[in-house]
Design an enzyme around this catalytic site. Structure first.
Site, PDB file in Angstrom:
ATOM      1  N   ASP A  24       0.830  -1.253  -0.001  1.00  0.00           N
ATOM      2  CA  ASP A  24       0.081   0.065   0.030  1.00  0.00           C
ATOM      3  C   ASP A  24       0.825   1.132  -0.042  1.00  0.00           C
ATOM      4  OD1 ASP A  24      -0.746   0.539   3.522  1.00  0.00           O
ATOM      5  OD2 ASP A  24       0.984  -0.460   2.559  1.00  0.00           O
ATOM      6  N   HIS A  53       9.442  -0.400   9.108  1.00  0.00           N
ATOM      7  CA  HIS A  53       8.568  -1.488   9.075  1.00  0.00           C
ATOM      8  C   HIS A  53       8.670  -2.456   7.962  1.00  0.00           C
ATOM      9  CE1 HIS A  53       6.222   0.394  12.705  1.00  0.00           C
ATOM     10  NE2 HIS A  53       6.277   1.550  11.791  1.00  0.00           N
TER      11      HIS A  53
END
Ligand code: RIB
Ligand code: CA
Length: 308
Positions: free
Chosen positions: A12, A242
């Site tokens: 995303d 992340h």
């Protein structure tokens, strides 16, 4: 047997997604077979556009398959523009890619590629798990065809980042995440327990941009907005890697310490999106609870110096 990992990233993009995708493009031990887009940091239309832009910027000739635009059961929500910027790349303006997504949905593409690369394909979801859950539900063999699902998401003992209990990717589609964790696939959870230990600061982005002025410079341009958001949170010194951490776990799992835990996802109430220990009525997940953070960061920075 080849020591190259056949990889698909479900993404995303997203600033840290961009870092992860450029890392995968530069990694000599990764054969990146394609990207699938998902809503999350941005809408799925923006995610598809941004994924195509990253693939073209990195000079990759790989497919991008567009995925779901809403969670499986929850109502649609407004993306986290305050974290990744209005177009997903900080305050870099949107750019129309030359190419287009393939005429195959993300779930269909994942099912087909897992069949064609049976037992070899590693899937690295770094956004909400809606596409992966759809693939599991539409092809009963998918969970066994895919070699590993190495996902950025969840939190075991670290607490949440979007609520006190939940990590963002899981929170944005907890029902899909529950389908994935209950699927019997071989799952490795790269959650906040380890990603909060790996951070980058402005000097690191400066070094990347110095070494790779074109693509590194793009990441540095994106990083300003993202670092400002992290400064408002104040919990970390810099921004968390992340998504790059999840891609690195695909090829360097030995840099992480795992605990085998049956995981379930809380799908209602105040703690919705929490990833908690389940009754042992499902397969275990390899939950990464510790990491050689300096080694992961060094590998990330070292490989990004050869981006351009
Ligand atoms: O919680 C961090 C995750 O949420 C990362 O994948 C980031 O890109 C956002 O999608
Ligand atoms: Ca992401």
């Amino acid at each position: 047997m080849s020591d190259t990992t056949k990889l698909i990233i479900d993404t995303d993009p997203g600033v840290d997604d961009a870092m992860a995708i450029f890392y995968a493009a530069a990694a000599p031990d990764i054969e990146l077979l394609g990207l699938t887009s998902i809503f999350g940091n941005v809408t799925v239309e923006m995610a598809t556009r941004n994924a195509l832009r990253l693939v073209e910027a990195a000079g990759l000739d790989i497919p991008v398959a567009a995925g779901a635009n809403t969670p499986m059961a929850l109502p649609p929500y407004t993306p986290s523009f305050h974290v990744h910027g209005d177009e997903g790349f900080g305050d870099i303006p949107a750019e129309t890619p030359k190419g287009a997504a393939i005429d195959e949905s993300a779930a269909d593409f994942l099912c087909r590629m897992a069949r064609e690369h049976k037992g070899e394909l590693v899937l690295c979801p770094i956004g909400p798990l809606t596409n992966v859950a759809m693939a599991i539900q539409q092809d009963p063999e998918f969970a066994q065809n895919v070699k590993r699902i190495v996902l950025m998401g969840g939190s075991y003992r670290e607490g949440g980042n979007i609520t006190p209990y939940a990590e963002a990717n899981i929170y944005h589609d907890p029902h899909a995440a529950e389908v994935v964790f209950a699927s019997g696939a071989r799952i490795e959870m790269v959650g906040l327990d380890v990603t909060h230990r790996i951070t980058c600061k402005p000097d690191d982005f400066e070094a990347i941009a110095q070494a790779s002025p074109r693509l590194g410079g793009m990441l540095q341009d994106m990083s300003h907005f993202y670092l400002k958001f992290y400064a408002t949170v104040g919990k970390l010194d810099g921004c968390s890697l992340h998504d790059p951490a999840a891609v690195i776990a695909c090829t360097h799992p030995h840099l992480f310490t795992a605990e085998d835990v049956a995981i379930e996802v809380t799908c209602e109430g105040e703690e919705i999106g929490a990833t908690v220990q389940s009754a042992p009525d499902r397969g275990v997940t390899s939950v990464y609870t510790a990491v050689e953070a300096a080694a992961v960061k060094d590998l990330f920075l070292q490989r990004l110096t050869v981006l351009d």
